[in-house]
Design a protein around this motif. Structure first.
Motif, PDB file in Angstrom:
ATOM      1  N   LEU A  19       0.836  -1.201   0.000  1.00  0.00           N
ATOM      2  CA  LEU A  19       0.000   0.000   0.000  1.00  0.00           C
ATOM      3  C   LEU A  19       0.869   1.249   0.000  1.00  0.00           C
ATOM      4  O   LEU A  19       1.952   1.266   0.587  1.00  0.00           O
ATOM      5  N   ARG A  20       0.344   2.289  -0.659  1.00  0.00           N
ATOM      6  CA  ARG A  20       1.053   3.569  -0.720  1.00  0.00           C
ATOM      7  C   ARG A  20       0.055   4.679  -0.411  1.00  0.00           C
ATOM      8  O   ARG A  20      -0.802   4.982  -1.246  1.00  0.00           O
ATOM      9  N   PRO A  21       0.160   5.286   0.777  1.00  0.00           N
ATOM     10  CA  PRO A  21      -0.760   6.390   1.090  1.00  0.00           C
ATOM     11  C   PRO A  21      -0.675   7.470   0.006  1.00  0.00           C
ATOM     12  O   PRO A  21       0.401   7.737  -0.529  1.00  0.00           O
ATOM     13  N   THR A  22      -1.819   8.055  -0.312  1.00  0.00           N
ATOM     14  CA  THR A  22      -1.843   9.020  -1.408  1.00  0.00           C
ATOM     15  C   THR A  22      -2.909  10.073  -1.206  1.00  0.00           C
ATOM     16  O   THR A  22      -3.911   9.844  -0.551  1.00  0.00           O
ATOM     17  N   ARG A  23      -2.652  11.203  -1.802  1.00  0.00           N
ATOM     18  CA  ARG A  23      -3.641  12.257  -1.954  1.00  0.00           C
ATOM     19  C   ARG A  23      -3.831  12.399  -3.460  1.00  0.00           C
ATOM     20  O   ARG A  23      -2.893  12.678  -4.184  1.00  0.00           O
ATOM     21  N   VAL A  24      -5.047  12.156  -3.909  1.00  0.00           N
ATOM     22  CA  VAL A  24      -5.351  12.187  -5.330  1.00  0.00           C
ATOM     23  C   VAL A  24      -5.394  13.632  -5.811  1.00  0.00           C
ATOM     24  O   VAL A  24      -5.989  14.494  -5.167  1.00  0.00           O
ATOM     25  N   VAL A  25      -4.745  13.893  -6.943  1.00  0.00           N
ATOM     26  CA  VAL A  25      -4.756  15.218  -7.560  1.00  0.00           C
ATOM     27  C   VAL A  25      -5.542  15.106  -8.867  1.00  0.00           C
ATOM     28  O   VAL A  25      -5.225  14.292  -9.721  1.00  0.00           O
ATOM     29  N   ILE A  26      -6.565  15.944  -8.978  1.00  0.00           N
ATOM     30  CA  ILE A  26      -7.395  15.979 -10.185  1.00  0.00           C
ATOM     31  C   ILE A  26      -6.961  17.188 -11.014  1.00  0.00           C
ATOM     32  O   ILE A  26      -6.919  18.302 -10.515  1.00  0.00           O
ATOM     33  N   ALA A  27      -6.639  16.934 -12.269  1.00  0.00           N
ATOM     34  CA  ALA A  27      -6.199  17.997 -13.188  1.00  0.00           C
ATOM     35  C   ALA A  27      -7.287  18.245 -14.227  1.00  0.00           C
ATOM     36  O   ALA A  27      -8.048  17.332 -14.572  1.00  0.00           O
ATOM     37  N   GLU A  28      -7.335  19.451 -14.739  1.00  0.00           N
ATOM     38  CA  GLU A  28      -8.259  19.756 -15.831  1.00  0.00           C
ATOM     39  C   GLU A  28      -7.873  18.922 -17.051  1.00  0.00           C
ATOM     40  O   GLU A  28      -6.708  18.550 -17.222  1.00  0.00           O
ATOM     41  N   TYR A  29      -8.849  18.645 -17.906  1.00  0.00           N
ATOM     42  CA  TYR A  29      -8.594  17.845 -19.096  1.00  0.00           C
ATOM     43  C   TYR A  29      -7.431  18.444 -19.897  1.00  0.00           C
ATOM     44  O   TYR A  29      -7.336  19.654 -20.071  1.00  0.00           O
ATOM     45  N   ASP A  30      -6.574  17.567 -20.396  1.00  0.00           N
ATOM     46  CA  ASP A  30      -5.416  17.985 -21.181  1.00  0.00           C
ATOM     47  C   ASP A  30      -5.454  17.254 -22.528  1.00  0.00           C
ATOM     48  O   ASP A  30      -5.410  16.018 -22.568  1.00  0.00           O
ATOM     49  N   PRO A  31      -5.537  17.995 -23.649  1.00  0.00           N
ATOM     50  CA  PRO A  31      -5.580  17.344 -24.960  1.00  0.00           C
ATOM     51  C   PRO A  31      -4.314  16.546 -25.293  1.00  0.00           C
ATOM     52  O   PRO A  31      -4.287  15.811 -26.280  1.00  0.00           O
ATOM     53  N   VAL A  32      -3.295  16.633 -24.465  1.00  0.00           N
ATOM     54  CA  VAL A  32      -2.081  15.839 -24.657  1.00  0.00           C
ATOM     55  C   VAL A  32      -2.331  14.375 -24.250  1.00  0.00           C
ATOM     56  O   VAL A  32      -1.647  13.475 -24.736  1.00  0.00           O
ATOM     57  N   TRP A  33      -3.318  14.116 -23.405  1.00  0.00           N
ATOM     58  CA  TRP A  33      -3.549  12.744 -22.930  1.00  0.00           C
ATOM     59  C   TRP A  33      -3.783  11.759 -24.071  1.00  0.00           C
ATOM     60  O   TRP A  33      -3.152  10.696 -24.090  1.00  0.00           O
ATOM     61  N   PRO A  34      -4.649  12.051 -25.047  1.00  0.00           N
ATOM     62  CA  PRO A  34      -4.801  11.084 -26.148  1.00  0.00           C
ATOM     63  C   PRO A  34      -3.531  10.935 -26.991  1.00  0.00           C
ATOM     64  O   PRO A  34      -3.279   9.859 -27.552  1.00  0.00           O
ATOM     65  N   VAL A  35      -2.728  11.973 -27.055  1.00  0.00           N
ATOM     66  CA  VAL A  35      -1.457  11.899 -27.783  1.00  0.00           C
ATOM     67  C   VAL A  35      -0.505  10.951 -27.046  1.00  0.00           C
ATOM     68  O   VAL A  35       0.172  10.115 -27.670  1.00  0.00           O
ATOM     69  N   ARG A  36      -0.473  11.073 -25.712  1.00  0.00           N
ATOM     70  CA  ARG A  36       0.351  10.157 -24.909  1.00  0.00           C
ATOM     71  C   ARG A  36      -0.123   8.718 -25.078  1.00  0.00           C
ATOM     72  O   ARG A  36       0.685   7.796 -25.187  1.00  0.00           O
ATOM     73  N   PHE A  37      -1.455   8.532 -25.100  1.00  0.00           N
ATOM     74  CA  PHE A  37      -1.979   7.189 -25.329  1.00  0.00           C
ATOM     75  C   PHE A  37      -1.493   6.656 -26.674  1.00  0.00           C
ATOM     76  O   PHE A  37      -1.029   5.518 -26.765  1.00  0.00           O
ATOM     77  N   ALA A  38      -1.647   7.445 -27.729  1.00  0.00           N
ATOM     78  CA  ALA A  38      -1.288   6.978 -29.071  1.00  0.00           C
ATOM     79  C   ALA A  38       0.187   6.567 -29.134  1.00  0.00           C
ATOM     80  O   ALA A  38       0.527   5.543 -29.741  1.00  0.00           O
ATOM     81  N   ALA A  39       1.046   7.333 -28.496  1.00  0.00           N
ATOM     82  CA  ALA A  39       2.475   7.000 -28.498  1.00  0.00           C
ATOM     83  C   ALA A  39       2.727   5.696 -27.741  1.00  0.00           C
ATOM     84  O   ALA A  39       3.480   4.824 -28.217  1.00  0.00           O
ATOM     85  N   ARG A  40       2.099   5.536 -26.585  1.00  0.00           N
ATOM     86  CA  ARG A  40       2.283   4.294 -25.814  1.00  0.00           C
ATOM     87  C   ARG A  40       1.652   3.109 -26.538  1.00  0.00           C
ATOM     88  O   ARG A  40       2.188   1.997 -26.503  1.00  0.00           O
ATOM     89  N   ALA A  41       0.512   3.318 -27.192  1.00  0.00           N
ATOM     90  CA  ALA A  41      -0.125   2.221 -27.929  1.00  0.00           C
ATOM     91  C   ALA A  41       0.790   1.727 -29.041  1.00  0.00           C
ATOM     92  O   ALA A  41       0.935   0.509 -29.244  1.00  0.00           O
ATOM     93  N   ALA A  42       1.422   2.649 -29.755  1.00  0.00           N
ATOM     94  CA  ALA A  42       2.362   2.253 -30.817  1.00  0.00           C
ATOM     95  C   ALA A  42       3.538   1.480 -30.216  1.00  0.00           C
ATOM     96  O   ALA A  42       3.968   0.459 -30.766  1.00  0.00           O
ATOM     97  N   GLU A  43       4.026   1.959 -29.093  1.00  0.00           N
ATOM     98  CA  GLU A  43       5.124   1.272 -28.411  1.00  0.00           C
ATOM     99  C   GLU A  43       4.696  -0.144 -27.990  1.00  0.00           C
ATOM    100  O   GLU A  43       5.440  -1.115 -28.179  1.00  0.00           O
ATOM    101  N   LEU A  44       3.491  -0.272 -27.445  1.00  0.00           N
ATOM    102  CA  LEU A  44       3.002  -1.579 -27.003  1.00  0.00           C
ATOM    103  C   LEU A  44       2.823  -2.535 -28.179  1.00  0.00           C
ATOM    104  O   LEU A  44       3.118  -3.727 -28.065  1.00  0.00           O
TER     105      LEU A  44
END
Length: 186
Positions: A19-44
């Motif tokens: 277990l790792r104690p945590t405080r969740v941080v919520i960020a506003e939507y970032d259009p970079v997230w789908p770009v990060r997904f696409a790059a990782r998907a290609a890598e996978l």
């Protein structure tokens, strides 16, 4: 993780680093997230080849306009996720770190702060994958459900959690409601 009652002992048996104690941080939507997904998907696709039967962007970062923990969630369909030797060494060689080991599911993580990715591996026809996709698609289609889910996450993020899995479990009643409206039947 599966829907059994969460306790420190249950989590301790599945979490590779405890277990790792945590405080969740919520960020506003970032259009970079789908770009990060696409790059990782290609890598996978490169790392896993045909072993990756499907690769999908899931979780809050896959929903345009939804505030989220800035961690991209990816689900990969692997024929037998319990056969660690069939795919984990290749992912670890690429920098992924095994975080969760439970029957029919492995979760790995990669990336530094601001670029983290959670990689969930299930059998391609697993109900958990269908839930992820129904939930994502419902949030993409329904402003009301997207707003409800965001309000719930922001409220829960006001406190510290003994582990992020307790935060995830606290969201489950709202997730269940949204899944039902998306057509999921238990």
């Amino acid at each position: 993780m599966s829907r059994e009652a969460l306790t420190d002992d249950v989590l301790g048996s599945k979490l590779v680093h405890g277990l790792r104690p945590t405080r969740v941080v919520i960020a506003e939507y970032d259009p970079v997230w789908p770009v990060r997904f696409a790059a990782r998907a290609a890598e996978l696709r490169h790392i896993l080849g045909d072993r990756a039967r499907l690769i999908e962007h899931v979780g809050s970062t896959s929903v345009p306009g939804l505030a989220a923990k800035p961690i991209v969630d990816i689900v990969v369909g692997i024929d037998d996720p319990d056969d660690d030797q069939a795919f984990i060494p290749d992912l670890e060689a690429a920098g992924y770190e095994l975080r969760v080991r439970e029957h029919g599911h492995r979760c790995l993580r990669i990336g530094g702060p601001g670029e983290q990715v959670n990689l969930h591996c299930y059998p391609p026809e697993d109900a958990e994958i269908r839930k992820y996709l129904i939930f994502r698609d419902r949030l993409r289609a329904s402003d009301a459900d997207r707003d409800l889910y965001e309000r719930t996450k922001r409220k829960l993020a006001e406190r510290e959690w003994p582990d992020v899995n307790y935060y995830a479990e606290a969201k489950w009643p709202v997730i269940r409601e949204i899944l039902a409206r998306g057509g999921w039947q238990e």
